[in-house]
Design a protein around this motif. Structure first.
Motif, PDB file in Angstrom:
ATOM      1  N   ARG A 187       0.843  -1.192   0.000  1.00  0.00           N
ATOM      2  CA  ARG A 187       0.000   0.000   0.000  1.00  0.00           C
ATOM      3  C   ARG A 187       0.884   1.249   0.000  1.00  0.00           C
ATOM      4  NH1 ARG A 187      -2.913  -3.667  -0.820  1.00  0.00           N
ATOM      5  NH2 ARG A 187      -4.945  -4.146   0.140  1.00  0.00           N
ATOM      6  N   GLU A 227      -0.776  -4.595   3.687  1.00  0.00           N
ATOM      7  CA  GLU A 227      -2.084  -4.908   4.252  1.00  0.00           C
ATOM      8  C   GLU A 227      -2.446  -6.344   3.908  1.00  0.00           C
ATOM      9  OE1 GLU A 227      -5.237  -1.957   3.915  1.00  0.00           O
ATOM     10  OE2 GLU A 227      -6.589  -3.541   3.234  1.00  0.00           O
ATOM     11  N   SER A 262      -2.870  -4.155   9.070  1.00  0.00           N
ATOM     12  CA  SER A 262      -1.998  -3.387   8.186  1.00  0.00           C
ATOM     13  C   SER A 262      -0.844  -2.784   8.968  1.00  0.00           C
ATOM     14  CB  SER A 262      -2.782  -2.272   7.479  1.00  0.00           C
ATOM     15  OG  SER A 262      -3.191  -1.277   8.405  1.00  0.00           O
TER      16      SER A 262
END
Length: 258
Positions: free
Chosen positions: A165, A204, A222
């Protein structure tokens, strides 16, 4: 950090995937109607961007799965493959010294509401997604998110996903949450200007268990590492560059015909 939906001690999560496909491809469709999931989760997140203190918050879950109109227009209901668009909504909670006394001397930041658009493209076991939102209230900046997932489904009940991410923001957002104005400056918080760009990078992972046709359980976690001016901010120095979150939720599916 992807602190998507936090409102003081209450987090809000609302996601809906809108994939426009022909009615003949809507595998789950059974005539005009709407299919959606409602649920609730508990989520542990940092109390503010850069904090090392964590809060447990309730999280409403809303998922639109299918909408079929009598004229044959269909949203969702088919395969997850291909390209889809969805609205993106987030709430960033108020930051104040009342809740975080280590920030004494800094001004309170009101609750911010973010609205925008998300996109996803999936091929087989891989998907990439992104979102772009504009803030109102506590901040009036722009935030962006990029991610990719590997999806593993060992059977019809279990679905696992995980991947990297990236979070981006403009200078308005960065200065709101990581900057220090001249009026706020002190020994602990020297005047600081934060530039826009990459805010954090992380990973994540999540899992979904389909109990039956009506009920499902989801869990996720996460880790995000603040980078650049966000990491170097004196505000982050009061907490941690490493930001974690954990969530566990229960959802129920509803099918309503027209």
């Amino acid at each position: 950090m992807i602190q998507r939906f936090s409102l003081a001690a209450t987090s809000l999560l609302a996601s809906a995937g809108f994939a426009l496909i022909p009615a003949a491809q809507a595998q789950d469709a059974s005539g005009p109607g709407i299919t959606f999931e409602l649920g609730a989760a508990g989520k542990v997140t940092p109390s503010y961007f850069g904090s090392s203190d964590y809060i447990l918050s309730p999280v409403p879950l809303i998922r639109l799965k299918r909408l079929e109109l009598p004229n044959g227009f269909v949203i969702g209901g088919g395969s997850d493959e291909g390209f889809s668009l969805s609205p993106s909504f987030a709430v960033v909670g108020e930051r104040s010294t009342k809740d975080s006394p280590e920030l004494v001397g800094l001004n309170t930041i009101d609750t911010a509401f973010e609205f925008g658009l998300a996109a996803k493209y999936q091929v087989g076991q891989f998907r990439v997604m992104g979102a772009l939102r504009r803030g109102f209230g506590g901040h009036e900046g722009i935030r962006g998110e990029l991610g990719a997932d590997y999806i593993y489904k060992p059977d019809d009940k279990w679905t696992f996903h995980g991947g990297p991410r990236l979070d981006f923001a403009d200078s308005t957002f960065a200065n709101t949450y990581f900057g220090v104005t001249a009026a706020e400056a002190s020994g602990s918080f020297p005047a600081t200007t934060a530039s826009g760009g990459l805010i954090s990078a992380g990973l994540e992972a999540g899992v979904r268990y389909q109990v039956n046709e009506a009920w499902a359980v989801e869990a996720g976690a996460s880790w995000d590492r603040l980078v650049g001016d966000a990491a170097d901010s004196p505000i982050t120095a009061q907490g941690s560059k490493d930001q974690y979150s954990v969530q566990f939720g229960l959802l129920r599916r509803f099918d309503i015909g027209f």
